[in-house]
Design a protein around this motif. Structure first.
Motif, PDB file in Angstrom:
ATOM      1  N   THR A  61       0.899  -1.176  -0.174  1.00 38.62           N
ATOM      2  CA  THR A  61      -0.068   0.065  -0.021  1.00 38.62           C
ATOM      3  C   THR A  61       0.891   1.184   0.165  1.00 38.62           C
ATOM      4  OG1 THR A  61      -1.654  -1.190   1.152  1.00 38.62           O
ATOM      5  CG2 THR A  61      -1.823   1.457   1.170  1.00 38.62           C
ATOM      6  N   TYR A  62       1.865   1.097   0.865  1.00 36.16           N
ATOM      7  CA  TYR A  62       2.874   2.427   1.032  1.00 36.16           C
ATOM      8  C   TYR A  62       4.137   1.711   0.807  1.00 36.16           C
ATOM      9  CZ  TYR A  62      -1.001   4.936   3.135  1.00 36.16           C
ATOM     10  OH  TYR A  62      -2.148   5.481   3.445  1.00 36.16           O
ATOM     11  N   PRO A  63       4.747   1.979  -0.360  1.00 42.53           N
ATOM     12  CA  PRO A  63       6.124   1.587  -0.713  1.00 42.53           C
ATOM     13  C   PRO A  63       7.444   1.930  -0.057  1.00 42.53           C
ATOM     14  CG  PRO A  63       5.409   2.998  -2.364  1.00 42.53           C
ATOM     15  CD  PRO A  63       4.065   2.829  -1.581  1.00 42.53           C
ATOM     16  N   LYS A  64       7.163   3.114   0.511  1.00 42.00           N
ATOM     17  CA  LYS A  64       8.309   3.493   1.216  1.00 42.00           C
ATOM     18  C   LYS A  64       7.809   4.828   2.124  1.00 42.00           C
ATOM     19  CE  LYS A  64       9.383   7.224  -2.387  1.00 42.00           C
ATOM     20  NZ  LYS A  64      10.301   7.807  -3.256  1.00 42.00           N
ATOM     21  N   PRO A  65       8.592   5.080   3.159  1.00 39.91           N
ATOM     22  CA  PRO A  65       8.358   6.176   3.999  1.00 39.91           C
ATOM     23  C   PRO A  65       8.360   7.455   3.212  1.00 39.91           C
ATOM     24  CG  PRO A  65      10.123   4.901   4.967  1.00 39.91           C
ATOM     25  CD  PRO A  65      10.084   4.454   3.552  1.00 39.91           C
ATOM     26  N   PRO A  66       7.516   8.368   4.092  1.00 42.70           N
ATOM     27  CA  PRO A  66       7.348   9.698   3.555  1.00 42.70           C
ATOM     28  C   PRO A  66       8.578  10.485   4.012  1.00 42.70           C
ATOM     29  CG  PRO A  66       6.119   9.575   5.376  1.00 42.70           C
ATOM     30  CD  PRO A  66       6.642   8.329   5.156  1.00 42.70           C
ATOM     31  N   GLU A  67       8.903  11.869   3.469  1.00 43.05           N
ATOM     32  CA  GLU A  67       9.760  12.672   4.200  1.00 43.05           C
ATOM     33  C   GLU A  67       9.634  13.005   5.471  1.00 43.05           C
ATOM     34  OE1 GLU A  67      12.549  13.912   2.566  1.00 43.05           O
ATOM     35  OE2 GLU A  67      12.278  12.872   0.543  1.00 43.05           O
ATOM     36  N   GLU A  90      16.359  15.248  10.539  1.00 41.13           N
ATOM     37  CA  GLU A  90      16.134  14.009  10.265  1.00 41.13           C
ATOM     38  C   GLU A  90      17.023  12.993  11.144  1.00 41.13           C
ATOM     39  OE1 GLU A  90      15.189  11.041   6.438  1.00 41.13           O
ATOM     40  OE2 GLU A  90      15.481  13.158   6.122  1.00 41.13           O
ATOM     41  N   LEU A  91      16.323  11.973  11.364  1.00 40.14           N
ATOM     42  CA  LEU A  91      17.095  10.717  12.250  1.00 40.14           C
ATOM     43  C   LEU A  91      17.789  10.072  11.200  1.00 40.14           C
ATOM     44  CD1 LEU A  91      14.398  10.087  14.732  1.00 40.14           C
ATOM     45  CD2 LEU A  91      16.241  11.678  15.199  1.00 40.14           C
ATOM     46  N   SER A  92      19.018   9.486  11.776  1.00 37.85           N
ATOM     47  CA  SER A  92      19.921   8.606  10.891  1.00 37.85           C
ATOM     48  C   SER A  92      19.410   7.240  10.785  1.00 37.85           C
ATOM     49  CB  SER A  92      21.413   8.468  11.313  1.00 37.85           C
ATOM     50  OG  SER A  92      21.323   7.651  12.609  1.00 37.85           O
ATOM     51  N   ALA A  93      19.516   6.617   9.490  1.00 36.02           N
ATOM     52  CA  ALA A  93      18.606   5.192   9.449  1.00 36.02           C
ATOM     53  C   ALA A  93      19.728   4.660   8.410  1.00 36.02           C
ATOM     54  CB  ALA A  93      17.456   5.382   8.698  1.00 36.02           C
ATOM     55  N   THR A  94      19.572   3.130   8.549  1.00 37.62           N
ATOM     56  CA  THR A  94      20.508   2.353   7.584  1.00 37.62           C
ATOM     57  C   THR A  94      19.947   2.049   6.438  1.00 37.62           C
ATOM     58  OG1 THR A  94      19.471   0.226   8.752  1.00 37.62           O
ATOM     59  CG2 THR A  94      21.533   0.958   9.665  1.00 37.62           C
ATOM     60  N   ASP A  95      18.519   2.177   6.203  1.00 42.85           N
ATOM     61  CA  ASP A  95      17.793   1.764   4.890  1.00 42.85           C
ATOM     62  C   ASP A  95      16.746   3.032   4.836  1.00 42.85           C
ATOM     63  OD1 ASP A  95      16.791   1.074   2.756  1.00 42.85           O
ATOM     64  OD2 ASP A  95      16.713  -0.959   3.260  1.00 42.85           O
ATOM     65  N   GLU A  96      16.728   4.080   4.163  1.00 39.60           N
ATOM     66  CA  GLU A  96      15.682   5.140   4.283  1.00 39.60           C
ATOM     67  C   GLU A  96      14.407   4.541   3.342  1.00 39.60           C
ATOM     68  OE1 GLU A  96      16.970   8.656   2.835  1.00 39.60           O
ATOM     69  OE2 GLU A  96      18.093   9.017   4.693  1.00 39.60           O
ATOM     70  N   SER A  97      14.413   3.375   2.748  1.00 43.77           N
ATOM     71  CA  SER A  97      13.400   2.992   1.831  1.00 43.77           C
ATOM     72  C   SER A  97      12.592   2.018   2.829  1.00 43.77           C
ATOM     73  CB  SER A  97      13.894   1.907   0.819  1.00 43.77           C
ATOM     74  OG  SER A  97      14.577   0.677   1.533  1.00 43.77           O
ATOM     75  N   VAL A  98      12.967   1.730   4.108  1.00 44.20           N
ATOM     76  CA  VAL A  98      12.277   1.037   5.322  1.00 44.20           C
ATOM     77  C   VAL A  98      11.953   1.857   6.328  1.00 44.20           C
ATOM     78  CG1 VAL A  98      12.199  -0.878   6.911  1.00 44.20           C
ATOM     79  CG2 VAL A  98      13.549  -0.983   4.404  1.00 44.20           C
ATOM     80  N   ARG A  99      12.895   2.730   6.958  1.00 45.86           N
ATOM     81  CA  ARG A  99      12.507   3.478   7.995  1.00 45.86           C
ATOM     82  C   ARG A  99      13.259   4.974   7.861  1.00 45.86           C
ATOM     83  NH1 ARG A  99      14.404  -0.953  10.158  1.00 45.86           N
ATOM     84  NH2 ARG A  99      13.207  -2.426  11.537  1.00 45.86           N
ATOM     85  N   ARG A 100      12.387   5.923   8.375  1.00 46.11           N
ATOM     86  CA  ARG A 100      12.918   7.321   8.407  1.00 46.11           C
ATOM     87  C   ARG A 100      12.194   8.096   9.672  1.00 46.11           C
ATOM     88  NH1 ARG A 100      12.912  10.219   2.458  1.00 46.11           N
ATOM     89  NH2 ARG A 100      14.242  11.651   3.590  1.00 46.11           N
ATOM     90  N   GLY A 101      12.848   8.924  10.069  1.00 43.69           N
ATOM     91  CA  GLY A 101      12.223   9.646  11.242  1.00 43.69           C
ATOM     92  C   GLY A 101      12.723  11.138  11.272  1.00 43.69           C
ATOM     93  N   LEU A 115      10.416  16.145  20.682  1.00 40.88           N
ATOM     94  CA  LEU A 115       9.230  15.376  19.747  1.00 40.88           C
ATOM     95  C   LEU A 115       9.989  14.790  18.807  1.00 40.88           C
ATOM     96  CD1 LEU A 115       6.470  15.152  18.837  1.00 40.88           C
ATOM     97  CD2 LEU A 115       6.624  17.219  17.444  1.00 40.88           C
ATOM     98  N   ASP A 116       9.625  13.597  18.462  1.00 42.65           N
ATOM     99  CA  ASP A 116      10.173  12.865  17.443  1.00 42.65           C
ATOM    100  C   ASP A 116       8.959  11.883  16.527  1.00 42.65           C
ATOM    101  OD1 ASP A 116      10.216   9.962  18.212  1.00 42.65           O
ATOM    102  OD2 ASP A 116      11.823  10.591  19.354  1.00 42.65           O
ATOM    103  N   VAL A 117       9.023  11.482  15.397  1.00 38.36           N
ATOM    104  CA  VAL A 117       8.311  10.804  14.692  1.00 38.36           C
ATOM    105  C   VAL A 117       9.085  10.087  13.895  1.00 38.36           C
ATOM    106  CG1 VAL A 117       8.014  12.511  12.862  1.00 38.36           C
ATOM    107  CG2 VAL A 117       6.413  10.728  13.056  1.00 38.36           C
ATOM    108  N   SER A 118       8.599   8.621  13.779  1.00 36.29           N
ATOM    109  CA  SER A 118       9.179   7.733  12.891  1.00 36.29           C
ATOM    110  C   SER A 118       8.242   6.901  11.986  1.00 36.29           C
ATOM    111  CB  SER A 118      10.416   6.926  13.705  1.00 36.29           C
ATOM    112  OG  SER A 118       9.616   5.841  14.530  1.00 36.29           O
ATOM    113  N   PHE A 119       8.808   6.311  10.914  1.00 34.71           N
ATOM    114  CA  PHE A 119       7.587   5.615  10.005  1.00 34.71           C
ATOM    115  C   PHE A 119       8.613   4.380   9.649  1.00 34.71           C
ATOM    116  CE2 PHE A 119       6.817   9.996   9.417  1.00 34.71           C
ATOM    117  CZ  PHE A 119       5.206  10.118   9.301  1.00 34.71           C
TER     118      PHE A 119
END
Length: 219
Positions: A61-67, A90-101, A115-119
């Motif tokens: 449904t959602y192929p990747k996280p939003p900005e 933006e928080l660091s992530a090993t794979d931005e196609s899976v997780r972003r925050g 405040l933080d938000v992650s997907f």
């Protein structure tokens, strides 16, 4: 105005998040079986017709996280984290196609807010639903939240370190194959107290509403 050092518990929150581990998918196929040996009397070789795939990979449904830093409105950031830069970090992530925050933090006077938000994107709704269930299985303090995504819950806690209180609320939402996590906390360095339970819960829910809305329609 005198400046005060942040307590250890809060300065740790300002460090980049630990590297997030992600799971890779490996696809393999078994060897094709050889055609049966032909009788010696066969005049022509047996032709092999092209094989159609037995199953196709379901689209997500959602192929990747939003900005992530654009998912919480500037109005919400200003209300929850006064004096914070609305652009966020933006928080660091090993794979931005899976997780972003993304995170926002600021000290205004003696009041500190974070405040933080992650997907996190899963490969199917079913996997996201199972992950959501597993994440709250041992949390007896979680309460369900209505009106957010397909399912949502909230927790809140009060911790004290060196006589300084910090109150935190975490909202976790599942929408289709995406897990959204919002953390909101704060401290008052002058009184050594913390914002009320109602304040942090409402704040986390408000930011979660923005984040889920930013995903768009799941249709």
């Amino acid at each position: 105005m005198r400046s005060l050092p942040l307590p250890v518990t809060l300065t740790v929150r300002l460090l980049p998040v630990a590297v997030l581990a992600c799971v890779g998918w490996a696809w393999s196929t078994g060897p094709m079986s050889e055609p049966a040996a032909k009788d010696k009397g066969d005049a022509a070789p047996q032709s092999s017709a092209p094989q159609s795939p037995s199953a196709s990979v379901a689209s997500k449904t959602y192929p990747k996280p939003p900005e992530p830093c654009g998912t919480v409105t500037a109005k919400t950031v200003k209300a929850l984290v006064p004096d914070a830069k609305t652009a966020g970090k933006e928080l660091s992530a090993t794979d931005e196609s899976v997780r972003r925050g993304c995170s926002w933090s600021a000290l205004k006077g003696y009041d500190y807010r974070w405040l933080d938000v992650s997907f996190e994107v899963k490969n199917s709704d079913a996997l996201a639903k199972q992950s959501y269930k597993d994440g709250g299985a041992d949390d007896s303090k979680a309460s369900p939240l209505a009106g957010l995504g397909d399912e949502a819950r909230v927790t809140s806690s009060l911790t004290t370190k060196d006589k300084q209180d910090t109150r935190e609320s975490v909202v976790t939402v599942r929408k289709a194959n995406v897990l959204v996590t919002v953390t909101y906390n704060g401290s008052d360095f002058e009184s050594k107290g913390a914002p009320s339970n109602d304040t942090v819960i409402k704040g986390a829910r408000q930011a979660a509403g923005d984040a889920v809305a930013a995903l768009g329609s799941a249709d």
